[in-house]
Enzyme design. Structure first.
Site, PDB file in Angstrom:
ATOM      1  N   CYS A  94       0.811  -1.220   0.000  1.00 55.80           N
ATOM      2  CA  CYS A  94       0.000   0.000   0.000  1.00 55.80           C
ATOM      3  C   CYS A  94       0.853   1.284   0.000  1.00 55.80           C
ATOM      4  O   CYS A  94       1.443   1.603  -1.017  1.00 55.80           O
ATOM      5  CB  CYS A  94      -0.965  -0.058   1.175  1.00 55.80           C
ATOM      6  SG  CYS A  94      -2.452   0.914   0.896  1.00 55.80           S
ATOM      7  N   HIS A 193      -3.803  -5.456   2.257  1.00 55.04           N
ATOM      8  CA  HIS A 193      -3.472  -5.466   3.679  1.00 55.04           C
ATOM      9  C   HIS A 193      -3.897  -6.816   4.220  1.00 55.04           C
ATOM     10  O   HIS A 193      -4.347  -7.673   3.508  1.00 55.04           O
ATOM     11  CB  HIS A 193      -4.253  -4.372   4.416  1.00 55.04           C
ATOM     12  CG  HIS A 193      -3.710  -3.010   4.167  1.00 55.04           C
ATOM     13  ND1 HIS A 193      -2.457  -2.640   4.580  1.00 55.04           N
ATOM     14  CD2 HIS A 193      -4.239  -1.933   3.559  1.00 55.04           C
ATOM     15  CE1 HIS A 193      -2.259  -1.382   4.238  1.00 55.04           C
ATOM     16  NE2 HIS A 193      -3.313  -0.930   3.606  1.00 55.04           N
TER      17      HIS A 193
HETATM   18  N1  GLN Z   1      -2.474   6.646   2.687  1.00 51.25           N
HETATM   19  C1  GLN Z   1      -2.467   5.880   1.491  1.00 51.25           C
HETATM   20  C2  GLN Z   1      -3.817   5.862   0.779  1.00 51.25           C
HETATM   21  O1  GLN Z   1      -4.826   6.132   1.373  1.00 51.25           O
HETATM   22  C3  GLN Z   1      -2.010   4.478   1.783  1.00 51.25           C
HETATM   23  C4  GLN Z   1      -3.009   3.761   2.622  1.00 51.25           C
HETATM   24  C5  GLN Z   1      -2.517   2.497   3.171  1.00 51.25           C
HETATM   25  O2  GLN Z   1      -1.316   2.218   3.217  1.00 51.25           O
HETATM   26  N2  GLN Z   1      -3.483   1.746   3.637  1.00 51.25           N
HETATM   27  O3  GLN Z   1      -3.866   5.567  -0.387  1.00 51.25           O
END
Ligand code: GLN
Length: 227
Positions: A94, A193
Site C-alpha cells: 500500500c 493489507h
Molecule cells: N495513505 C495511502 C492511501 O490512502 C495508503 C493507505 C494504506 O497504506 N493503507 O492511499
C-alpha cells in the site's frame, strides 16, 4: 543456525492493518526451511546498506506518516535501486508500494514525492476510498491471491510495468484497468493489507525461497582477491 536478514523499512511508521503479520509469516517459513530470522527496523535517519539484507519489507500507512517519511526516504533511492536490480527480495504494501513510484497525492491534495524507482503514479479520489475484500489472479504464476484493500490512492502503472495480478473482484490499483500491485524481478508491490502473506501462503514460501537462494549465492560468491 543459518540466518536470513530482514529489513523492516519505516516499520514504526508504516504498520497499518496488521501489515507486520507479513514478517511473522516470513519468519515462520524461514524456520521451516531451517533458517532463523533477524529483523532490523530501519527508520528516519538510519543507515541502510542493501548488502546487509536478504528481504526488505515496507508496510502501508496513513497520509500523515507518509508525509513524514517523504522527507527522509529520498536518500535511500540509490541503495534500494541497487538492491532491486540485483534481485533482492522486496515486498511493499500500500503506502510502501506508492513510495516506490513517482509521487502520491494525499486525500487532501498534498503532493508527496516518492522514490521514483518505478514509473507508477498515485493520484487521489474525492470523498471516497477503495475499501473491501479483493481477489486477483496472477497470470504469470497461475495463482489467485486473496486480501483486503483500503486506500484513497489511485495508482496507474507505467506502460511496461507488470502488475502483481488482474483484479477478479475489488478495485485494485485504480478501479479501472484491472491491475493490482506491481511485480519486477524479486520486487512485489500490492495494495493488499490483512496481511497479504498470511492469506497467501504460496507467495510467502516463494519469497522465502528466493531470499534463501540469494543468501546462499552471496555466501558462495568469492571476490577476485579470494580466488
Ligand atoms: N495513505 C495511502 C492511501 O490512502 C495508503 C493507505 C494504506 O497504506 N493503507 O492511499
Amino acid at each position: 543456525m543459518k540466518t536470513l536478514r530482514i529489513c523492516h523499512l519505516y516499520g514504526n511508521l508504516l504498520n497499518t492493518y496488521g501489515d507486520n503479520g507479513n514478517l511473522l509469516m516470513l519468519q515462520y517459513h524461514a524456520k521451516q526451511a531451517g533458517y532463523q530470522v533477524e529483523t532490523k527496523l530501519v527508520s528516519l535517519g538510519d543507515d541502510f546498506k542493501a548488502d546487509d539484507y536478504d528481504i526488505v519489507f515496507i508496510g502501508g500507512g496513513q497520509d500523515y506518516e507518509q508525509g513524514i517519511i517523504a522527507r527522509d526516504i529520498g536518500r535511500l533511492k540509490d541503495e534500494l535501486e541497487r538492491y532491486i536490480e540485483s534481485d533482492g527480495v522486496l515486498l511493499a504494501i500500500c503506502g510502501g508500494f506508492q513510495f516506490l513510484g513517482q509521487y502520491y497525492m494525499t486525500a487532501e491534495g498534498q503532493r508527496i514525492e516518492c522514490l521514483g524507482i518505478f514509473p507508477h503514479k498515485t493520484e487521489r479520489q474525492e470523498g471516497t476510498r477503495f475499501i473491501g475484500d479483493i481477489e486477483i489472479y496472477d497470470e504469470v504464476n497461475q495463482v489467485t491471491y486473496y486480501g483486503f484493500e483500503n486506500h484513497n490512492g489511485v495508482t496507474t502503472l507505467g506502460p511496461n510495468q507488470a502488475p502483481l495480478g488482474r483484479v477478479v473482484t475489488g478495485h485494485g490499483n485504480n478501479g479501472q484497468d484491472k491491475t493490482e500491485g506491481m511485480h519486477y524481478r524479486n520486487t512485489y508491490g500490492s495494495y493488499f493489507h490483512g496481511p497479504l502473506l498470511v492469506r497467501n501462503e504460496g507467495l510467502a514460501k516463494h519469497l522465502v525461497a528466493l531470499a534463501i537462494a540469494n543468501h546462499e549465492a552471496k555466501k558462495g560468491f568469492k571476490s577476485l582477491s579470494q580466488l
